[in-house]
Write an enzyme that holds these catalytic residues in place. Structure first.
Site, PDB file in Angstrom:
ATOM      1  N   CYS A   2       0.856  -1.180   0.000  1.00  0.00           N
ATOM      2  CA  CYS A   2       0.000   0.000   0.000  1.00  0.00           C
ATOM      3  C   CYS A   2       0.891   1.228   0.000  1.00  0.00           C
ATOM      4  O   CYS A   2       2.120   1.124  -0.006  1.00  0.00           O
ATOM      5  CB  CYS A   2      -0.909   0.013   1.229  1.00  0.00           C
ATOM      6  SG  CYS A   2      -2.034  -1.402   1.328  1.00  0.00           S
ATOM      7  N   ASP A  97      -4.116  -7.924   9.199  1.00  0.00           N
ATOM      8  CA  ASP A  97      -2.938  -8.368   9.950  1.00  0.00           C
ATOM      9  C   ASP A  97      -2.319  -7.244  10.768  1.00  0.00           C
ATOM     10  O   ASP A  97      -1.784  -7.469  11.851  1.00  0.00           O
ATOM     11  CB  ASP A  97      -1.897  -8.977   9.002  1.00  0.00           C
ATOM     12  CG  ASP A  97      -1.602  -8.100   7.800  1.00  0.00           C
ATOM     13  OD1 ASP A  97      -2.528  -7.832   7.018  1.00  0.00           O
ATOM     14  OD2 ASP A  97      -0.446  -7.673   7.632  1.00  0.00           O
ATOM     15  N   LEU A 256       7.749 -14.414 -10.175  1.00  0.00           N
ATOM     16  CA  LEU A 256       8.738 -14.067 -11.188  1.00  0.00           C
ATOM     17  C   LEU A 256       9.710 -15.231 -11.323  1.00  0.00           C
ATOM     18  O   LEU A 256      10.176 -15.777 -10.321  1.00  0.00           O
ATOM     19  CB  LEU A 256       9.486 -12.793 -10.801  1.00  0.00           C
ATOM     20  CG  LEU A 256       8.642 -11.523 -10.630  1.00  0.00           C
ATOM     21  CD1 LEU A 256       9.544 -10.340 -10.294  1.00  0.00           C
ATOM     22  CD2 LEU A 256       7.825 -11.232 -11.876  1.00  0.00           C
TER      23      LEU A 256
END
Length: 561
Positions: A2, A97, A256
């Site tokens: 965020c 969390d 990835l």
């Protein structure tokens, strides 16, 4: 992942100041909020949300009825929050969390709180009852945090520096912005006028130390001693646990996959853990490169071996060059190796966001620093010197590799997770005798490779594949990304400009045309902010003038072989 932003003691219009927070909107594409602090009209929190956990009740700043005087704005993931909740019998109001930070703080204060967090984080915690502000950042700086503070007590914090550089303050026409140090927390007094005064800055954790939260972990019992089979078994246990705990998300997981050792181990272990968790979707893996690049070929072999839903993203030299400006703006740095390696990661993140529904992305970042994976470690004068260098690289990750990993993915609204930088795994690896961790038989990361020798997790040829820098592996040996960049900057920077480089850029003067070009682009976006980078990343012990692995003698001989 965020974006957080907060002001304390602003003397300018908050509605105008809040425009700065919109510069990090990419970090949270799902929602945003600005909220003034009750009783402090010049204090404000801003939050851009990527909804990964508890999409319904996860907005910030987090406030709960039990502690109406606490305000929390944080970016991160606390992997042991449920364990802490159960152990201390905390009553949660949300499923977020980060709520654990409020309960732990109320129970034991800031130091115990931050030492009990197993995860990655950057936070601002406000306690209006005790008139305190706390800033904190995880051990390796996986989650970013920047700070600006004036002598008269105006404080501004943000996930990225770009959210602070245009802020206004009457006492300071040019606001000094600097990264908040990883592994530290700061305590500040909140004054009645909303301004702050720093009380102390505390280093709460060193990467070698077993973290306090280990007392409450669910990890299998580790065996004592440094016999090789014992060590290998312990490393497998800890690595599996590092991947498993990071499955915590309500969004789709991807990985990835460059075809190198680190990303291949992560992808294979991740797929295994997803199956055990009975996740109902296939793992998507992503590789990027130019046509016939070593990375694409190797990643394809790994994907076939583990059975992932594999995507290959092709790009050409023109697309790579065109991305440089956006990449440097996103990175907020002009470090040569960081910019080079970021182009591929930036382009593949862009592809993932536009073409798939994977949002939480795993990668192999941190392994090279932890396991002495860089080719120049072959030249270390002793195991002890190699150990010192490994720890230095880990301390500086926030300036280089984890900066690259965070910014290139966050630029496209993705969240990156890095199992190799798990507290338990990394502290155990660093506790091993120095001679166990050095390259052996001409092979870097020998211990890590040996640990998974008999596991059949990945193909043997990948397990023992020589080190490739990401920026080198995405192109061919004959026409490397390094060479493409040199040809391009040769036409952008002339000899006269280089001769005047020390006068134009007295701090961190670029020594090459490539470095000069990156610095020019950086100064265009962030004039006068060169001190965000304290020094360039450069190999040690070999008198290198360029960080590319392709320029090293050991690499050249390995290619010929």
């Amino acid at each position: 992942m965020c974006g957080i932003w907060a002001l304390f003691g602003s003397d300018d219009c908050l509605s105008v100041q809040c425009l700065s927070a919109m510069k990090i909107a990419h970090r949270g594409p799902d929602a945003f909020r600005f909220e003034n602090v009750n009783g402090y009209t010049n204090c404000c929190f801003g939050f851009h949300r990527l909804a990964v956990v508890d999409p319904l009740f996860g907005m910030q700043p987090i406030r709960v009825k039990k502690y109406p005087y606490l305000w929390l704005c944080y970016n991160g993931e606390i992997y042991n929050h449920k364990k802490m909740q159960q152990h201390f019998e905390f009553e949660y109001q949300t499923k977020v969390d980060g709520e654990i930070i409020l309960h732990l703080y109320d129970k034991g204060g800031i130091e115990q709180t931050i030492c009990m967090l197993d995860g990655v984080f950057a936070f601002v915690l406000l306690d209006t009852a005790n008139k305190k502000v706390f800033l904190g950042r995880d051990t390796y700086g996986v989650r970013p945090l920047f700070k600006a503070m004036t002598e008269d007590g105006f404080l501004a914090v943000c996930s990225e520096a770009k959210g602070l550089v245009t802020l206004k303050h009457s006492a300071t026409p040019f606001l000094k912005v600097e990264p908040f140090l990883p592994g530290h927390y700061e305590v500040l007094d909140l004054k009645p006028n909303g301004k702050v005064a720093s009380v102390e800055m505390v280093k709460y954790h060193h990467c070698r130390d077993v973290p306090l939260h280990a007392l409450y972990d669910n990890v299998e019992k580790l065996f004592p001693g440094f016999e090789i089979e014992t060590v290998k078994n312990n490393l497998r246990i800890l690595f599996n646990n590092a991947v498993k705990k990071r499955l915590m998300t309500d969004r789709r997981i991807g990985c990835l996959l460059s075809g190198g050792l680190d990303s291949s181990l992560v992808a294979a272990t991740l797929l295994k853990q997803l199956k055990e968790a009975q996740v109902q979707y296939p793992l998507q893996t992503f590789a990027i490169g130019m046509e016939d690049s070593p990375d694409l070929l190797a990643a394809r072999k790994v994907a076939d071996h583990i059975g992932s839903e594999h995507y290959e993203v092709l790009f050409n030299s023109e697309e790579g060059i065109q991305a440089l400006d956006e990449v440097i703006f996103s990175l907020e740095t002009y470090d040569i190796t960081t910019v080079r390696a970021s182009v591929g990661m930036y382009l593949i993140s862009k592809y993932i966001r536009k073409n798939t529904d994977s949002v939480v992305i795993f990668s192999g970042e941190g392994s090279d620093e932890l396991t002495q994976g860089y080719i120049y470690f072959h030249k270390a004068p002793s195991p002890e010197k190699a150990e010192e260098e490994s720890e230095r690289l880990l301390r500086e990750l926030y300036l280089f590799d984890v900066l690259r990993a965070d910014r290139t993915t966050a630029a496209h609204g993705l969240e990156l997770r890095v199992p190799f930088l798990d507290h338990r795994f990394s502290s155990y690896y660093l506790s091993l005798p120095p001679e166990m961790r050095i390259p052996k038989n001409g092979i870097e990361k020998h211990l890590l490779r040996e640990t998974f020798e008999d596991s059949n997790l990945i193909p043997k040829e990948i397990l023992w594949r020589p080190k490739e820098a990401f920026s080198d592996g995405i192109t061919s040996v004959k026409n490397s990304w390094f060479k493409i960049l040199q040809e391009y900057v040769e036409h952008q920077v002339d000899d006269a400009m280089m001769a005047n480089a020390a006068q134009k850029f007295p701090f961190n003067t670029p020594k090459t045309k490539e470095g000069y070009y990156y610095r020019q682009v950086f100064e265009r976006h962030y004039p006068g902010r060169a001190d965000w980078l304290s020094h360039y990343w450069m190999p040690k012990w070999i008198n290198a003038t360029d960080p590319s692995a392709r320029t090293l003698t050991h690499y050249k001989s390995a290619v010929k072989a």
